[in-house]
Design an enzyme around this catalytic site. Sequence first.
Site, PDB file in Angstrom:
ATOM      1  N   ARG A  34       2.790  -7.386   3.857  1.00 25.64           N
ATOM      2  CA  ARG A  34       4.208  -7.351   4.514  1.00 25.64           C
ATOM      3  C   ARG A  34       4.919  -8.533   4.701  1.00 25.64           C
ATOM      4  O   ARG A  34       6.174  -8.721   4.498  1.00 25.64           O
ATOM      5  CB  ARG A  34       4.447  -6.153   5.665  1.00 25.64           C
ATOM      6  CG  ARG A  34       4.229  -4.907   5.002  1.00 25.64           C
ATOM      7  CD  ARG A  34       4.415  -3.994   6.254  1.00 25.64           C
ATOM      8  NE  ARG A  34       4.239  -2.645   5.664  1.00 25.64           N
ATOM      9  CZ  ARG A  34       4.027  -1.308   6.479  1.00 25.64           C
ATOM     10  NH1 ARG A  34       3.604  -1.524   7.545  1.00 25.64           N
ATOM     11  NH2 ARG A  34       3.927  -0.187   5.910  1.00 25.64           N
ATOM     12  N   LYS A 195       0.534  19.173  -0.885  1.00 22.87           N
ATOM     13  CA  LYS A 195       1.399  20.237  -0.534  1.00 22.87           C
ATOM     14  C   LYS A 195       2.665  20.243  -1.479  1.00 22.87           C
ATOM     15  O   LYS A 195       3.361  19.245  -1.119  1.00 22.87           O
ATOM     16  CB  LYS A 195       1.627  20.254   0.962  1.00 22.87           C
ATOM     17  CG  LYS A 195       0.375  20.499   1.831  1.00 22.87           C
ATOM     18  CD  LYS A 195       0.776  20.486   3.119  1.00 22.87           C
ATOM     19  CE  LYS A 195      -0.158  21.264   3.971  1.00 22.87           C
ATOM     20  NZ  LYS A 195       0.104  21.323   5.494  1.00 22.87           N
ATOM     21  N   GLY A 351       3.413   7.062   0.186  1.00 26.61           N
ATOM     22  CA  GLY A 351       2.210   7.158   0.467  1.00 26.61           C
ATOM     23  C   GLY A 351       1.380   6.908  -0.419  1.00 26.61           C
ATOM     24  O   GLY A 351       0.948   5.997  -0.892  1.00 26.61           O
ATOM     25  N   GLY A 374       8.228   6.631   4.250  1.00 25.80           N
ATOM     26  CA  GLY A 374       9.212   7.628   4.483  1.00 25.80           C
ATOM     27  C   GLY A 374      10.434   7.179   4.127  1.00 25.80           C
ATOM     28  O   GLY A 374      11.318   8.157   3.777  1.00 25.80           O
TER      29      GLY A 374
HETATM   30  P1  AMP Z   1       0.559  14.003  -0.298  1.00 24.11           P
HETATM   31  O1  AMP Z   1       0.666  12.918   1.050  1.00 24.11           O
HETATM   32  O2  AMP Z   1       1.014  15.134  -0.213  1.00 24.11           O
HETATM   33  O3  AMP Z   1       1.042  13.251  -1.368  1.00 24.11           O
HETATM   34  O4  AMP Z   1      -0.902  14.240  -0.483  1.00 24.11           O
HETATM   35  C1  AMP Z   1      -1.884  13.303  -0.840  1.00 24.11           C
HETATM   36  C2  AMP Z   1      -3.132  13.760  -0.571  1.00 24.11           C
HETATM   37  O5  AMP Z   1      -3.306  14.724  -1.676  1.00 24.11           O
HETATM   38  C3  AMP Z   1      -4.412  12.967  -0.846  1.00 24.11           C
HETATM   39  O6  AMP Z   1      -5.013  12.572   0.158  1.00 24.11           O
HETATM   40  C4  AMP Z   1      -5.381  13.623  -2.137  1.00 24.11           C
HETATM   41  O7  AMP Z   1      -6.436  13.583  -1.718  1.00 24.11           O
HETATM   42  C5  AMP Z   1      -4.668  15.237  -1.795  1.00 24.11           C
HETATM   43  N1  AMP Z   1      -5.014  16.010  -2.850  1.00 24.11           N
HETATM   44  C6  AMP Z   1      -4.615  15.821  -4.148  1.00 24.11           C
HETATM   45  N2  AMP Z   1      -5.130  16.708  -5.160  1.00 24.11           N
HETATM   46  C7  AMP Z   1      -5.945  17.523  -4.375  1.00 24.11           C
HETATM   47  C8  AMP Z   1      -6.493  18.909  -4.286  1.00 24.11           C
HETATM   48  N3  AMP Z   1      -6.740  19.191  -5.738  1.00 24.11           N
HETATM   49  N4  AMP Z   1      -7.102  19.363  -3.207  1.00 24.11           N
HETATM   50  C9  AMP Z   1      -7.046  18.851  -2.152  1.00 24.11           C
HETATM   51  N5  AMP Z   1      -6.202  17.852  -1.813  1.00 24.11           N
HETATM   52  C10 AMP Z   1      -5.691  17.048  -3.008  1.00 24.11           C
END
Ligand code: AMP
Length: 393
Positions: A34, A195, A351, A374
Amino acid sequence: MKTINKFDFNNNKAIVRVDFNVPIEQDKVTDNSRILAAKTTIDKIISDGGACILMSHLGRPKGFDNNLSMSKIHSEVEKVLNTKVILSKDIVGDDAINKAKNLSKGEVLLLENLRFHKEETDGDAGFAKKLSQIADCYVNDAFGTAHRAHASTTIIAQFFENKFFGSLLEKEVKSIEKVMKSGENPVLAILGGAKISSKIPIINNIMDVVDHIIIGGGMSFTFIKALGGKIGSSICEDEMIPTALEILARAEEKSVKIHLPSDVVCAKEFSNDAESKSFDIYNIPDDYEGMDAGKNSIEAFKKVVLDSNTILWNGPVGVFEFSNFSNGTKELGNLVAESTANGAFSLVGGGDSVAAVKKFGLQHKVSYVSTGGGAMLESLEGKTLPGISALSN
Ligand code: AMP
């Protein structure tokens, strides 16, 4: 967009909001990227014959906290900028005022951690005004905090006639525009992560600009279940099933092609060492959960990625933190890199996809990796960031 390149900083003291919120372990900066990211802006001001007053937050202090003092990163800032940096003991107190007053051409002053004053995050106008009074012009180069209406990121701008986008902020904004406003078709968004609920505002916003969406990772199971698939014990947001169906219907209406995985690498438990087995994603046995995109899925995604001229990637397509379930995300990253080498513009942001490209050493093989979590997500959701609109008013 008023960028620093349109101004001659000679004889000007510029107060520059940087993002020096770097990780520190045992009083040592463990990742200086950074600081490095702000160097282009600081070098330009100095080489014009100006002086820089740098201000940043570091961590989340509640009042003064010696462990989060800028003195902890002072030597690293000097090392990266390759120049002596004067350190101020305060932010808007006598020490900052005197040191700013005595600052000569070519010199750099670093103010103490902005968040030692609650007025910073409160967006206090009196505090912002005091900050503004020690400089002639304002530069914002902190994309990571551009979505916050804090004193130093937004409120301060109203006290300056001369206010500019720093070179990092300019790159971030232009990269997002290159996807969201002027992306060369076909435009592809790859969305993954855990999610669907956290990605809905993004999906809704990008639907008008993309031709294809690849949906992978944990969020794909809600779609598969919505389509009648058996997803075993994979993660799923049941309450989002109607939303998933709505998204699919809207995509069809807008001729946006949605690509879901066809097969998935599964395990009986959420662990790197769990025995793994691949299944058709619509037919996962009850005691297995989906962990990574399967080989057939990646093969099908390959054509879409390689045929795209603009690619946005947000979110991994599997549990990439576990080496045994990282292959899908890695292979997809390689395809994005290949497409970029063939001339596509690729933006990775938000992220975990950033962590993934870094983990697989692909950060220099994509067009741009965003520095803002963010701020990037809010931009993709179509929100106007207060730090950016403040520079334009
Ligand atoms: P996000 O912050 O919503 O982009 O989620 C990222 C996270 O999603 C990472 O830590 C991944 O390990 C998790 N992830 C991706 N695919 C899966 C899956 N099939 N089951 C559980 N977690 C997942």
